[in-house]
Motif scaffolding. Structure first.
Motif, PDB file in Angstrom:
ATOM      1  N   VAL A   1       0.758  -1.155   0.007  1.00 55.39           N
ATOM      2  CA  VAL A   1      -0.002  -0.154  -0.038  1.00 55.39           C
ATOM      3  C   VAL A   1       1.014   1.122   0.030  1.00 55.39           C
ATOM      4  CG1 VAL A   1      -1.693   1.401   1.368  1.00 55.39           C
ATOM      5  CG2 VAL A   1      -1.873  -0.954   1.186  1.00 55.39           C
ATOM      6  N   LEU A   2       0.473   2.371  -0.925  1.00 55.04           N
ATOM      7  CA  LEU A   2       1.190   3.485  -0.951  1.00 55.04           C
ATOM      8  C   LEU A   2       0.485   4.494  -0.102  1.00 55.04           C
ATOM      9  CD1 LEU A   2       2.853   5.040  -4.025  1.00 55.04           C
ATOM     10  CD2 LEU A   2       1.712   6.378  -2.246  1.00 55.04           C
ATOM     11  N   VAL A   3       1.190   5.007   0.862  1.00 54.12           N
ATOM     12  CA  VAL A   3       0.682   6.058   1.617  1.00 54.12           C
ATOM     13  C   VAL A   3       1.648   7.227   1.579  1.00 54.12           C
ATOM     14  CG1 VAL A   3      -0.638   4.432   3.197  1.00 54.12           C
ATOM     15  CG2 VAL A   3       1.581   5.238   3.775  1.00 54.12           C
ATOM     16  N   GLY A   4       1.106   8.377   1.767  1.00 57.98           N
ATOM     17  CA  GLY A   4       1.939   9.618   1.692  1.00 57.98           C
ATOM     18  C   GLY A   4       1.399  10.898   1.968  1.00 57.98           C
ATOM     19  N   GLY A   5       2.247  11.920   2.189  1.00 56.96           N
ATOM     20  CA  GLY A   5       1.797  13.168   2.493  1.00 56.96           C
ATOM     21  C   GLY A   5       2.415  14.174   1.727  1.00 56.96           C
ATOM     22  N   PHE A   6       1.634  15.323   1.344  1.00 55.49           N
ATOM     23  CA  PHE A   6       2.141  16.268   0.568  1.00 55.49           C
ATOM     24  C   PHE A   6       1.588  17.631   0.892  1.00 55.49           C
ATOM     25  CE2 PHE A   6      -1.269  14.664  -1.794  1.00 55.49           C
ATOM     26  CZ  PHE A   6      -2.059  15.542  -2.530  1.00 55.49           C
ATOM     27  N   ASP A   7       2.408  18.682   0.979  1.00 55.58           N
ATOM     28  CA  ASP A   7       1.814  20.070   0.772  1.00 55.58           C
ATOM     29  C   ASP A   7       2.995  21.015   0.424  1.00 55.58           C
ATOM     30  OD1 ASP A   7      -0.710  20.553   2.345  1.00 55.58           O
ATOM     31  OD2 ASP A   7       0.066  19.105   3.686  1.00 55.58           O
ATOM     32  N   GLU A   8       2.280  22.099  -0.372  1.00 57.34           N
ATOM     33  CA  GLU A   8       3.489  22.994  -0.828  1.00 57.34           C
ATOM     34  C   GLU A   8       3.196  24.652  -0.100  1.00 57.34           C
ATOM     35  OE1 GLU A   8       2.603  23.643  -5.228  1.00 57.34           O
ATOM     36  OE2 GLU A   8       0.430  23.449  -4.666  1.00 57.34           O
ATOM     37  N   CYS A   9       4.341  25.510  -0.192  1.00 60.22           N
ATOM     38  CA  CYS A   9       4.506  26.476   0.331  1.00 60.22           C
ATOM     39  C   CYS A   9       4.751  27.544  -0.914  1.00 60.22           C
ATOM     40  CB  CYS A   9       5.260  26.409   1.532  1.00 60.22           C
ATOM     41  SG  CYS A   9       5.464  28.164   2.601  1.00 60.22           S
ATOM     42  N   THR A  10       3.470  27.940  -1.320  1.00 61.49           N
ATOM     43  CA  THR A  10       3.711  29.021  -2.169  1.00 61.49           C
ATOM     44  C   THR A  10       3.798  30.454  -1.846  1.00 61.49           C
ATOM     45  OG1 THR A  10       1.398  29.617  -2.694  1.00 61.49           O
ATOM     46  CG2 THR A  10       2.069  27.684  -3.950  1.00 61.49           C
ATOM     47  N   ASP A  11       4.338  31.499  -2.783  1.00 62.85           N
ATOM     48  CA  ASP A  11       4.593  32.648  -2.152  1.00 62.85           C
ATOM     49  C   ASP A  11       3.203  33.240  -1.540  1.00 62.85           C
ATOM     50  OD1 ASP A  11       6.912  32.634  -3.413  1.00 62.85           O
ATOM     51  OD2 ASP A  11       6.584  33.655  -5.081  1.00 62.85           O
ATOM     52  N   ASN A  12       1.907  33.055  -2.221  1.00 53.49           N
ATOM     53  CA  ASN A  12       0.721  33.441  -1.580  1.00 53.49           C
ATOM     54  C   ASN A  12       0.368  33.137  -0.094  1.00 53.49           C
ATOM     55  OD1 ASN A  12       0.216  35.833  -3.440  1.00 53.49           O
ATOM     56  ND2 ASN A  12      -0.850  34.286  -5.033  1.00 53.49           N
ATOM     57  N   PHE A  13       0.744  31.695  -0.298  1.00 54.53           N
ATOM     58  CA  PHE A  13       0.279  30.871   0.827  1.00 54.53           C
ATOM     59  C   PHE A  13       1.095  31.205   2.117  1.00 54.53           C
ATOM     60  CE2 PHE A  13       1.016  27.036   3.776  1.00 54.53           C
ATOM     61  CZ  PHE A  13      -0.244  26.726   3.913  1.00 54.53           C
ATOM     62  N   PHE A  14       2.607  31.457   1.961  1.00 56.29           N
ATOM     63  CA  PHE A  14       3.370  31.721   2.903  1.00 56.29           C
ATOM     64  C   PHE A  14       3.122  33.158   3.432  1.00 56.29           C
ATOM     65  CE2 PHE A  14       7.505  33.756   4.153  1.00 56.29           C
ATOM     66  CZ  PHE A  14       7.749  32.844   5.255  1.00 56.29           C
ATOM     67  N   THR A  15       2.540  34.221   2.471  1.00 51.88           N
ATOM     68  CA  THR A  15       2.183  35.572   2.974  1.00 51.88           C
ATOM     69  C   THR A  15       0.994  35.577   3.678  1.00 51.88           C
ATOM     70  OG1 THR A  15       3.159  36.390   1.033  1.00 51.88           O
ATOM     71  CG2 THR A  15       1.485  37.719   1.947  1.00 51.88           C
ATOM     72  N   MET A  16       0.005  34.740   3.325  1.00 54.70           N
ATOM     73  CA  MET A  16      -1.278  34.753   3.965  1.00 54.70           C
ATOM     74  C   MET A  16      -1.332  34.105   5.362  1.00 54.70           C
ATOM     75  SD  MET A  16      -4.292  33.986   1.185  1.00 54.70           S
ATOM     76  CE  MET A  16      -3.769  32.830   0.189  1.00 54.70           C
ATOM     77  N   LEU A  17      -0.516  33.011   5.310  1.00 50.07           N
ATOM     78  CA  LEU A  17      -0.374  32.366   6.727  1.00 50.07           C
ATOM     79  C   LEU A  17       0.443  33.230   7.491  1.00 50.07           C
ATOM     80  CD1 LEU A  17      -1.710  29.928   5.622  1.00 50.07           C
ATOM     81  CD2 LEU A  17      -0.353  28.733   7.151  1.00 50.07           C
ATOM     82  N   GLY A  18       1.541  34.144   7.181  1.00 47.15           N
ATOM     83  CA  GLY A  18       2.288  34.917   7.810  1.00 47.15           C
ATOM     84  C   GLY A  18       1.514  36.061   8.503  1.00 47.15           C
ATOM     85  N   ARG A  19       0.221  36.487   7.869  1.00 54.56           N
ATOM     86  CA  ARG A  19      -0.763  37.364   8.445  1.00 54.56           C
ATOM     87  C   ARG A  19      -1.341  36.895   9.655  1.00 54.56           C
ATOM     88  NH1 ARG A  19      -3.380  39.054   2.769  1.00 54.56           N
ATOM     89  NH2 ARG A  19      -1.590  40.231   1.874  1.00 54.56           N
ATOM     90  N   VAL A  20      -1.412  35.608   9.780  1.00 53.80           N
ATOM     91  CA  VAL A  20      -2.300  35.069  11.140  1.00 53.80           C
ATOM     92  C   VAL A  20      -1.269  34.687  11.931  1.00 53.80           C
ATOM     93  CG1 VAL A  20      -4.313  34.579   9.707  1.00 53.80           C
ATOM     94  CG2 VAL A  20      -2.619  33.072   9.781  1.00 53.80           C
ATOM     95  N   GLY A  21       0.113  35.041  11.927  1.00 53.86           N
ATOM     96  CA  GLY A  21       1.191  34.576  12.933  1.00 53.86           C
ATOM     97  C   GLY A  21       1.769  33.239  12.874  1.00 53.86           C
ATOM     98  N   ALA A  22       1.548  32.756  11.698  1.00 50.70           N
ATOM     99  CA  ALA A  22       2.178  31.260  11.624  1.00 50.70           C
ATOM    100  C   ALA A  22       3.687  31.380  11.426  1.00 50.70           C
ATOM    101  CB  ALA A  22       1.655  30.640  10.286  1.00 50.70           C
ATOM    102  N   TRP A  23       4.384  32.348  10.930  1.00 51.38           N
ATOM    103  CA  TRP A  23       5.747  32.292  10.759  1.00 51.38           C
ATOM    104  C   TRP A  23       6.252  33.491  11.633  1.00 51.38           C
ATOM    105  CZ3 TRP A  23       4.772  28.243   8.478  1.00 51.38           C
ATOM    106  CH2 TRP A  23       4.027  28.060   7.394  1.00 51.38           C
ATOM    107  N   LYS A  24       7.697  33.280  11.904  1.00 52.92           N
ATOM    108  CA  LYS A  24       8.469  34.022  12.827  1.00 52.92           C
ATOM    109  C   LYS A  24       8.509  35.493  12.273  1.00 52.92           C
ATOM    110  CE  LYS A  24      11.288  30.718  15.136  1.00 52.92           C
ATOM    111  NZ  LYS A  24      10.605  30.842  16.345  1.00 52.92           N
ATOM    112  N   LYS A  25       8.488  36.610  13.018  1.00 48.40           N
ATOM    113  CA  LYS A  25       8.560  37.989  12.385  1.00 48.40           C
ATOM    114  C   LYS A  25       9.732  38.292  11.955  1.00 48.40           C
ATOM    115  CE  LYS A  25       4.559  40.040  13.658  1.00 48.40           C
ATOM    116  NZ  LYS A  25       3.558  38.469  13.645  1.00 48.40           N
ATOM    117  N   LYS A  26      10.889  38.130  12.619  1.00 49.52           N
ATOM    118  CA  LYS A  26      12.301  38.205  12.045  1.00 49.52           C
ATOM    119  C   LYS A  26      12.673  37.113  11.438  1.00 49.52           C
ATOM    120  CE  LYS A  26      13.194  41.703  15.718  1.00 49.52           C
ATOM    121  NZ  LYS A  26      14.086  41.675  17.020  1.00 49.52           N
ATOM    122  N   THR A  27      13.385  37.125  10.488  1.00 47.96           N
ATOM    123  CA  THR A  27      14.125  36.060   9.720  1.00 47.96           C
ATOM    124  C   THR A  27      15.366  35.541  10.550  1.00 47.96           C
ATOM    125  OG1 THR A  27      15.554  37.575   8.565  1.00 47.96           O
ATOM    126  CG2 THR A  27      13.461  36.772   7.490  1.00 47.96           C
TER     127      THR A  27
END
Lengths: 351, 84
Positions: free
Chosen positions: A161-187
């Protein structure tokens, strides 16, 4: 419900698609986001099919083909994938085109490929597999749900049985989740993830496939002895109770665990719970992995990959170690949570 | 007269994301589907949208598609006839 991992395909921000390597060279990032290092897809998919595929579809198919080849399997008994957000780039493309063109002259490809089950379907089409095909979109336990379904299918007698997980982090996705505090403020540099005191994590992505079966082969990486999930525990103490219950139901105690793979993602709001759990395992080697792949809904699959590779190679790369305990991996516990809501535990053993 | 044909080749390459194909690789008389470029039914939908987007032509009768999209030449003839 024990199954064996007999093949792996992992396309991630590290050069993991080559199964002969194991984190010898580590890729890092300085912009709070780890993006996949892509293999040459023409080696896996014909150019005429490639032209229509977005990155996540290429990764999904290629990782599946790598896993099948690794397990020496042509046609899996089932294809089960998990994804938090699905084919986000195609979704973005379709929605943006709708806005830009006033809902007129919309092209079909991006729309058709924007659904969460596209990758599962495309894998099946590419290898002409007509067996059970399913996709789970269950937020932070999407990969775990696909694994659970796959393990149950193996229990019912399905093979490979093939099982797996996948997700991608596009520019827009990264920006949107950043707005709700998902990422660190300082790099920060991704390799400093566990030393940073800010709230938020770093973004990431991957496509990881496993071939699981009830029978062991010469290529088996490890056995997955058990897996469980739980939702929103009342307290940190209750998380520890769940971990102990999980282990004791397999006649194990914390001292039987050689390595704990914890899903620390550097977020000061939610990493404390890992410290509470890890305190219960003073004799085990503590490891982390999200500084190598980033945070995403199916990142636990990277933790499963890490556990399986450690068990097969009987080694623990220094880049994943969180403490100074040196154990030879025989039993590994993978602990993960997302936003202190979706928790999962996996128990893997050397085989 | 060949300007429209060249324009169509360029638009097809862009719309269908034919990464390794250049304008010179597409023969004006060669079939677009099956042999030739090897396009499929999803590409046919993309071509219908392309005609509307770049040339303002809507294909009302889907059964016409097979003849219109036989080659670059037939596409150009159809566009010219519609604009005449």
């Amino acid at each position: 419900m024990k199954v064996y991992i007999n093949g792996i395909g992992n396309i991630s921000p590290q050069e993991t698609w080559d199964n002969t390597k194991f984190l010898k060279e580590v890729v890092s990032s300085d912009d709070n986001r780890l993006l996949c290092v892509e293999p040459v897809y023409k080696e896996y998919i014909s150019p005429i099919k490639l032209r229509r595929m977005s990155k996540i579809i290429k990764r999904g198919i290629a990782s599946a083909l790598i896993a099948l080849k690794d397990a020496n399997v042509e046609n899996p008994g089932a294809i089960i994938t998990g994804t938090g957000w699905g084919c986000w780039a195609d979704t973005e493309k379709f929605l943006l085109t709708m806005i830009e063109q006033g809902e007129e002259q919309l092209t079909p490809t991006a729309f058709m490929q924007s659904t969460h089950n596209t990758v599962s379907g495309q894998i099946a089409i590419s290898i002409k597999c007509h067996n059970y095909n399913s996709t789970y979109a269950h937020r932070g336990v999407s990969f775990e749900r696909s694994l659970q379904d796959g393990m149950m299918l193996c229990l019912e007698g399905n093979k490979n049985v093939l099982v797996g997980g996948f997700d991608e982090c596009t520019d827009n996705f990264f920006t949107m989740l950043g707005r709700v505090g998902a990422w660190k403020k300082k790099t920060i540099n991704s390799l400093d993830l566990f030393n940073d005191s800010q709230e938020g994590s770093i973004g990431g992505e991957a496509s990881i496939a496993f071939i699981i079966d009830s029978n062991k082969t010469d290529n088996s990486y490890a056995s997955i002895d058990a897996m469980t999930t739980f939702y929103k525990p009342d307290s940190d103490e209750q998380v520890n109770e769940k971990v102990n219950e999980f282990l004791s139901s397999y006649n194990l105690s914390p001292s039987d665990i050689d390595v704990v793979v914890s899903g620390n993602n550097g977020d000061s709001k939610s990493d404390a719970i890992y410290n509470v759990v890890l305190q219960e395992f003073p004799e085990a080697t503590h490891t982390g992995f999200k500084h190598l792949c980033g945070q995403f809904d199916t990142s636990t699959a990277f933790g499963t990959w890490l556990a399986a590779k450690m068990l097969k190679t009987q080694s623990i790369p220094s880049v994943v170690k969180l403490n100074d305990v040196n154990k030879v991996p025989s039993k590994v516990l993978v602990v993960n949570h997302q936003n202190k809501e979706n928790y999962s535990l996996q128990l893997l053993s050397k085989c | 007269m060949a300007e429209l044909e060249e324009e169509l080749k360029s638009q097809i390459i862009e719309s269908l994301n034919l990464e390794d194909i250049e304008i010179g690789d597409i023969e004006t008389d060669a079939p677009l589907f099956g042999a030739g470029l090897g396009l499929d039914s999803i590409d046919a939908l993309e071509l219908i949208v392309m005609l509307e987007k770049f040339h303002g032509i809507k294909i009302d009768d889907p059964s016409q598609g097979k003849d219109i999209f036989e080659s670059i030449k037939t596409m150009a003839e159809f566009i010219r006839a519609q604009k005449a």
